[in-house]
Scaffold this motif. Structure first.
Motif, PDB file in Angstrom:
ATOM      1  N   GLY A  82     -13.650 -98.639  49.283  1.00  0.00           N
ATOM      2  CA  GLY A  82     -14.442 -97.621  49.953  1.00  0.00           C
ATOM      3  C   GLY A  82     -13.838 -96.266  49.622  1.00  0.00           C
ATOM      4  O   GLY A  82     -13.571 -95.965  48.464  1.00  0.00           O
ATOM      5  N   ARG A 160     -14.488-106.806  51.572  1.00  0.00           N
ATOM      6  CA  ARG A 160     -14.626-105.372  51.316  1.00  0.00           C
ATOM      7  C   ARG A 160     -15.628-104.727  52.289  1.00  0.00           C
ATOM      8  O   ARG A 160     -15.411-103.607  52.752  1.00  0.00           O
ATOM      9  CB  ARG A 160     -15.017-105.127  49.863  1.00  0.00           C
ATOM     10  N   THR A 164     -14.656-101.752  54.911  1.00  0.00           N
ATOM     11  CA  THR A 164     -15.408-100.492  54.960  1.00  0.00           C
ATOM     12  C   THR A 164     -15.796-100.171  56.400  1.00  0.00           C
ATOM     13  O   THR A 164     -15.671 -99.028  56.848  1.00  0.00           O
ATOM     14  CB  THR A 164     -16.652-100.572  54.054  1.00  0.00           C
TER      15      THR A 164
END
Length: 177
Positions: A82, A160, A164
């Motif tokens: 991110g 992921r 984020t």
């Protein structure tokens, strides 16, 4: 009374010469292997194969004083996650100090002071991640970092996505509102 009795010890000139004009030493110690470790507001100078290198405070993940050793866990910056940077920890580095002076206290203070936020979160399908916001000497704002637990796959899209969201929540919690 001898004139030099209250003179403060100074680090060796060759190490002080490494500092930029605006830098100053705030702590130092003699190392058992030779050379010195020197702390300044930007980081910790340590001897290496090519002379000396500075480790910025925001890359010192952990520091522990276990006399006569100062044990550091230093991280390298990996790729982005991110709008944060993934950190990859190196094996702990034990620095045997012959004369510690004020170095252990300065290292602890500067590493602690650099951390603005730190939280650990479990992530699916397994493992966890540390979400950290740190002040970086000489830079405005915060640097956001993530450090994955060893059993966590940092390339897993599900992981992921969760990271984020965790970063966004941590930023929001730090934003005055």
């Amino acid at each position: 009374m001898p004139l030099g009795l209250f003179r403060r010890e100074r680090p060796p000139r060759e190490v002080l010469a490494l500092l930029d004009a605006e830098e100053r030493a705030v702590g130092w110690a003699d190392l058992a292997d030779g050379g010195v470790a020197l702390a300044n507001p930007l980081g910790l100078w340590l001897p290496d194969e090519e002379g000396y290198r500075r480790i910025p405070w925001h890359l010192v993940d952990k520091a522990a004083w276990d006399p006569p050793r100062l044990v550091l866990t230093v991280a390298a910056e990996g790729g982005p996650v991110g709008d944060a940077t993934a950190l990859v920890e190196a094996a702990p580095l034990a620095l045997p100090l012959v004369t510690p002076r004020d170095l252990p206290g300065q290292v602890r203070e500067r590493v602690t002071r650099s951390v603005r936020h730190s939280s650990h979160h479990a992530v699916a399908p397994q493992g966890g991640v540390w979400v950290v916001a740190r002040r970086v000497a000489g830079r405005d704002g915060l640097a956001w970092q993530v450090r994955f637990d060893p059993e966590t796959d940092p390339d897993d899209p599900l992981v992921r996505e969760q990271v984020t969201g965790l970063l966004a929540a941590a930023r929001q919690a730090l934003t005055p509102g």
